[in-house]
Enzyme design. Structure first.
Site, PDB file in Angstrom:
ATOM      1  N   THR A  48      43.029  42.682  46.459  1.00  0.00           N
ATOM      2  CA  THR A  48      44.148  42.262  45.594  1.00  0.00           C
ATOM      3  C   THR A  48      45.225  41.923  46.451  1.00  0.00           C
ATOM      4  OG1 THR A  48      43.248  42.941  44.186  1.00  0.00           O
ATOM      5  CG2 THR A  48      45.786  42.800  43.519  1.00  0.00           C
ATOM      6  N   CYS A  49      44.898  43.008  47.250  1.00  0.00           N
ATOM      7  CA  CYS A  49      46.449  43.225  48.676  1.00  0.00           C
ATOM      8  C   CYS A  49      46.166  41.634  49.339  1.00  0.00           C
ATOM      9  CB  CYS A  49      45.844  44.733  48.719  1.00  0.00           C
ATOM     10  SG  CYS A  49      46.070  45.510  48.522  1.00  0.00           S
TER      11      CYS A  49
END
Length: 161
Positions: A48-49
């Protein structure tokens, strides 16, 4: 206790990889007299990052600056080598600060740490974004689910500016 709107950021020193090597940067150097967007991720290179959260800030860097932001920084509980590699891999080197909170001291002082030991990740930062003016928190957006980057996204920050 979790930091809140109106609070002053705790004093801290980060490590950051630059084109000249590793440097230390303090909260005073980064935030004093400036309007800064700070966002945090649980880990560099995590899905996600890397695929969602960071790209939004890189893609919207100019839009944020046009709204009066002086600087943008991402912080993670990683070492400066990892943060430097992430900066280079993402194309973000020199565009935003990639701050290594290697011992989680800043993250813990803000009350935004979480224990992900069950997933073999140890102590990490919650995912959040904030607008900081002269060291004071003006807006704070903390994700309920660390696997999402919606309330802490660049789009949300643009709306708040």
């Amino acid at each position: 206790m979790t930091i809140a709107i109106g609070d002053t950021l705790p004093k801290a020193t980060f490590k950051e990889k630059t084109t000249d090597g590793a440097v230390e940067i303090s909260t005073d150097e980064l935030f004093a007299g400036k309007k800064v967007v700070l966002f945090a991720v649980p880990g560099a290179f995590t899905p996600t990052c890397t695929l969602n959260h960071l790209p939004g800030y890189l893609e919207n860097r100019d839009a944020l600056m046009e709204r009066g932001v002086d600087d943008i920084a991402v912080v993670s509980v990683n070492d400066w080598h990892v943060m430097g590699a992430w900066a280079q891999h993402s194309g973000g080197m020199g565009k935003i600060h990639f701050l290594a909170d290697w011992d989680a001291s800043f993250t813990k002082a803000m009350g935004l740490d979480m224990d992900l030991s069950a997933g073999a990740l140890g102590v990490r930062s919650k995912r959040y974004s904030m607008l900081v003016e002269d060291g004071v928190v003006k807006s704070l957006n903390i994700e309920e689910n660390p696997g999402q980057a919606t309330v802490s996204s660049a789009a949300t920050m643009i709306e708040q500016l």
